[in-house]
Write a protein that holds these residues in place. Structure first.
Motif, PDB file in Angstrom:
ATOM      1  N   VAL A 271      38.816  38.643  32.929  1.00 53.97           N
ATOM      2  CA  VAL A 271      37.878  39.007  33.655  1.00 53.97           C
ATOM      3  C   VAL A 271      38.776  39.476  35.058  1.00 53.97           C
ATOM      4  N   VAL A 272      38.571  40.475  35.739  1.00 55.04           N
ATOM      5  CA  VAL A 272      39.139  41.007  36.865  1.00 55.04           C
ATOM      6  C   VAL A 272      38.281  40.340  37.915  1.00 55.04           C
ATOM      7  N   ARG A 273      38.839  39.263  38.655  1.00 59.42           N
ATOM      8  CA  ARG A 273      38.024  38.501  39.577  1.00 59.42           C
ATOM      9  C   ARG A 273      38.505  39.109  41.079  1.00 59.42           C
ATOM     10  N   VAL A 274      39.578  39.734  41.053  1.00 62.41           N
ATOM     11  CA  VAL A 274      40.328  40.379  42.259  1.00 62.41           C
ATOM     12  C   VAL A 274      40.762  41.626  41.911  1.00 62.41           C
ATOM     13  N   ASP A 275      40.005  42.684  42.633  1.00 62.43           N
ATOM     14  CA  ASP A 275      40.319  44.172  42.016  1.00 62.43           C
ATOM     15  C   ASP A 275      41.093  44.914  43.156  1.00 62.43           C
ATOM     16  N   ASP A 276      42.419  45.049  43.011  1.00 62.47           N
ATOM     17  CA  ASP A 276      43.354  45.839  43.975  1.00 62.47           C
ATOM     18  C   ASP A 276      42.783  45.584  45.461  1.00 62.47           C
ATOM     19  N   VAL A 277      43.045  44.544  45.961  1.00 61.82           N
ATOM     20  CA  VAL A 277      42.854  44.366  47.401  1.00 61.82           C
ATOM     21  C   VAL A 277      43.868  44.442  48.351  1.00 61.82           C
ATOM     22  N   SER A 278      44.095  45.212  49.378  1.00 61.53           N
ATOM     23  CA  SER A 278      45.159  45.222  50.331  1.00 61.53           C
ATOM     24  C   SER A 278      44.446  45.083  51.721  1.00 61.53           C
ATOM     25  N   PHE A 279      45.245  44.301  52.513  1.00 63.37           N
ATOM     26  CA  PHE A 279      44.969  44.184  53.949  1.00 63.37           C
ATOM     27  C   PHE A 279      46.444  43.623  54.721  1.00 63.37           C
TER      28      PHE A 279
END
Lengths: 506, 323
Positions: A271-279
């Motif tokens: 299950v994807v918990r964090v989806d393509d996060v950028s900062f």
């Protein structure tokens, strides 16, 4: 004249050397919502445990509806119409809602008929009080807010006329808390009495009719809620005027120190918990992550701090890509105050001086080679304790014997007293009393002024607004949007937490 | 036809071998569902076997043997309960103490009383449980397959076998259809929830420990007074521990416990049958390898095929009120 629902006269309780309740007097009027506030360790929970029959008081009298009673067990309390919603829910997770409600109140040796009755009652309570929950659901699979409903239903099913709630909103989202308050108001409208124990002043002001303040085991003040203010209550709780933390100074940020690029985390079940996060976070900047707990914040922090490898994406600390584990991340200049200090931050069975060097034990100042220099470690911890105002200032005391706020100060002292460029602080003030909150906030702002990059994750919107320069909102593992703190408000961020980004829609 | 006869023989023997496991497994189920780890199943069965044999020898009644076996086992269970419920001691240590006590005491008393190196004289006649022929066993004997199966596998066992089998649906009913069962399932998961609901945690756990004693008493009595017709030192031979493995395999559920115990009993019966038999391509398999087979398969099954077995959450933790 009607009697008060509950009257306590001269309640006194000691645990060994600790005088937990000193000569407590309290009147709870029937049909009102009565708040009890006090810092952690002020004796609120002990007092409620006495009311619910967990302990017996050493001295004093309890009157329920005017009649003197003895409450020697929870069964006595239930028989008197007292129900309690504990801070840590008393639920059996693998069983269904109906089974949990029935437990202890079956009424017959075989449970088929009583279960049918429980189903009907759960539905009726759902209609009457807005406490809708599926009786067939497995409790462990329900959200925290729904589990709390089950606890309230349990109390009402047992015919509770007096409902005690211990820190009921600590685990709820703002929306769930609002719903809870509606339920409590409905209970009051139907003539029941509610006692609510909390350290959140806002809630006291929002919902109660009367409020009593406890400090160091004593009942120090009673007020009508309409005739008091948050400032007065805060001062009564702490015993001295409370300073609000200084607002963020808006220091000019420098070069980016933490860069997170397309980080994706899938759990063991895929299950994807964090989806393509950028900062990215620059030197001298605090970025806050807002979101209802369980929307990927924990996994994101774990990926950034090297605890779990991201499925995809890259984390860069001070210009160098992070390739190793949590130990490597620390060597690269990362400090991490984890969200759960008991699970990840401390070993509560260790003395404080050992907890204070965890993860830093290889530093030369704590000893050479495989040996730890105990004297140097204890001295160093004593020094940190005095600078961070940890009380009692005793490095040899077991970590578990410090209050939540003081444990958190030990973790924070350990993490920021090392050379680092990026600081991750998660839920820094969860379970921490008001006095310590202000101190911790000041320490975080000091680090910002020193030019560190800080990532703050919190479920407390007030905290995020007080400290952050920018806010990133997460929902369902994705970044919903980003705002400069100065240009947004609680409403907008609250909507974004639910997944609605009006700025983008417009 | 010979193959069918062999298969029926193995089934019948597997069922008999499964009975002590089943008793111990259900005993462990009650105990662990209430939150008390019970590695003393072995010791309780052994002590019950000895007590039952001595009582059957002196009274000449197998039923008296069963009664004494149960009493002995329940007494040991109460010692375990006192140590782990009232005194909040370590449940593993207490269980181990019971095992050691049982091994030593039965051998010592057996030798002192009977002077036969720890074993007792044989039980004969009414002092031993005799096979019960179920109605119709003879009438059906002529029917192929079903006849012999009914006669040797279903019928023809002593009373404790049927009691043990009846304990399975009884346990299911107690656990899922009664107030006591609801509370028992709850207390092993979250004793604080039971306590705050106004129900005594200690009383529930003691009742579970007593149930475990009764079932271990039945299992031990079966071993000595029905199966072997005498007490032999250390005759339980690790069955109490295999039962714990079966309990995990069954994920603490009664009907699954029956399945697990039957499987383990059947493996045991197959191993016995295979001794001395030459297998094509392999030759004669060493006895030790065959005897190890049930254990190897147990490990493989537990490791790979049952998925995650999640024990009752509060198992092994003494209940202390917070703060």
């Amino acid at each position: 004249m009607t009697h008060p629902a509950i009257e306590l006269i001269g309640i006194d309780k000691r645990f060994g050397a600790v005088h937990a309740n000193k000569d407590i007097a309290l009147r709870i009027e029937a049909g009102t919502i009565h708040g009890i506030i006090g810092e952690n360790g002020a004796g609120k929970s002990t007092l409620m445990s006495i009311l619910y029959g967990f302990y017996e008081a050493d001295k004093g009298e309890i009157r329920v509806n005017g009649a003197p009673v003895r409450i020697r067990s929870s069964a006595d309390a239930i028989a008197l119409g007292i129900g309690m919603v504990h801070q840590h829910f008393m639920l059996v997770e693998p069983m269904t809602v109906a089974e949990n409600v029935l437990l202890g109140a079956e009424g017959a040796a075989l449970i088929e008929k009583p279960l049918e009755h429980a189903y009907a009652e759960i539905r009726r309570l759902g209609r009457d009080y807005g406490l809708v929950v599926d009786p067939d659901a497995t409790v462990g699979e329900l959200s925290v807010g729904l589990q709390q409903r089950v606890e309230i239903i349990k109390a009402l099913y047992r015919g509770a006329n007096i409902l005690i709630l211990d820190e009921p909103t600590g685990v709820l989202t703002p929306a769930e808390a609002t719903q809870l308050f509606e339920v409590l108001k409905e209970l009051r409208r139907q003539g029941r009495t509610v006692m609510i124990i909390t350290h959140k002043l806002k809630e006291i002001m929002a919902i109660t009719d009367h409020v009593s303040v406890m400090r160091r085991g004593e009942m120090v003040a009673h007020r009508k809620t309409a005739e008091t203010s948050m400032a007065e209550l805060a001062e009564l709780m702490v015993g001295r005027p409370v300073q609000q933390p200084v607002a963020h100074t808006g220091a000019t940020p420098g070069a980016p120190l933490l860069e997170v690029a397309h980080v994706t985390v899938a759990d063991s079940r895929g299950v994807v918990r964090v989806d393509d996060v950028s900062f990215s976070i620059r030197a001298g900047e605090i970025v806050g992550i807002a979101g209802v707990s369980g929307n990927g914040q924990s996994e994101l922090i774990e990926a950034i701090s090297g605890i779990i490898p991201p499925t995809r994406g890259q984390v860069t600390i001070a210009g160098k890509p992070l390739t190793g584990d949590a130990a490597a991340a620390r060597l690269q200049g990362l400090a991490h105050v984890p969200e759960d200090r008991h699970r990840m931050g401390l070993v509560t069975a260790f003395p404080a001086y050992e907890s204070a060097i965890l993860g830093r034990q290889d530093a030369p100042k704590y000893g050479a080679g495989p040996l730890i220099d105990r004297v140097a470690t204890v001295t160093d911890t004593a020094d940190k304790m005095s600078r961070f105002d940890v009380r009692p200032q005793n490095p040899l005391l077991k970590t578990a014997n410090f209050s939540g706020g003081n444990q958190q100060k030990i973790v924070i002292a350990r993490e920021i007293e090392t050379a680092f460029s990026v600081l991750i602080v998660a839920q820094p003030t969860r379970g921490v009393d008001i006095g310590a909150i202000a101190f911790i906030h000041e320490e975080i702002l000091k680090q910002k002024a020193l030019g560190k990059a800080i990532l703050l994750v919190s479920v407390e919107l007030d905290e995020l607004f007080a400290l952050s320069d920018r806010l990133i909102v997460m929902c369902g593992g994705r970044v919903v949007g980003e705002r400069a703190t100065a240009e947004t408000d609680h409403n907008e961020i609250g909507l974004m937490m639910a997944g609605v980004d009006q700025g983008r829609a417009a | 036809m010979e193959l069918i006869d062999t298969a029926i023989g193995v089934f019948a023997s597997g069922l008999r071998l499964a009975i002590p496991l089943l008793c111990a497994c259900l005993a462990g189920l009650y105990s662990e569902r209430s939150g008390i780890v019970d590695i003393g199943l072995e010791g309780k069965m052994l002590a019950a076997a000895f007590g039952a044999t001595v009582a059957a020898l002196s009274t000449g009644s197998a039923l008296a043997g069963l009664g004494v076996g149960i009493v002995v086992s329940v007494m040991l269970g109460l010692i375990h309960g006192f140590a782990s419920i009232s005194q909040r001691g370590n449940q593993i240590v207490s269980g181990m103490a019971i095992n050691m006590l049982a091994v030593g005491l039965t051998a010592l008393l057996g030798n002192a009383w009977f002077r036969e190196g720890g074993r007792t004289p044989s039980l004969e006649g009414a002092a031993r449980f005799q096979p019960i022929a179920l109605p119709g066993a003879e009438a059906l004997a002529g029917v192929p397959v079903i006849g012999p199966f009914y006669k040797s596998v279903v019928s023809g066992h002593p009373l404790p076998v049927y009691l043990a089998l009846a304990a399975v649906p009884m346990t299911w009913f107690l656990l899922y259809r009664t107030r006591w069962g609801l509370r028992l399932r709850a207390v092993g998961e979250n004793p604080a929830a039971v306590d705050t609901a106004g129900v005594s945690v200690s009383a529930l756990r003691y009742s579970a420990v007593v149930m475990a004693g009764v079932l271990c008493g039945l299992g031990g009595t079966y071993l000595a007074v029905a199966q072997a017709a005498a007490f032999l030192p250390n005759m339980t031979a690790g069955k109490g521990f295999i039962a714990l493995a079966a309990l995990i395999f069954a994920k603490w559920r009664p009907v699954h416990a029956l399945g697990a115990c039957l499987l383990f009993g059947l493996l045991d019966a197959v191993a016995i049958r295979l001794q001395g038999v030459s297998l094509p391509g392999v030759g004669q398999v060493p006895v030790q390898a065959i005897q190890a087979l049930p254990y190897v398969i147990t490990v493989v099954l537990l490791a790979g095929f049952v998925g995650r077995a999640i024990p009752p959450k509060a198992v092994g933790i003494p209940y202390v009120k917070e703060r």
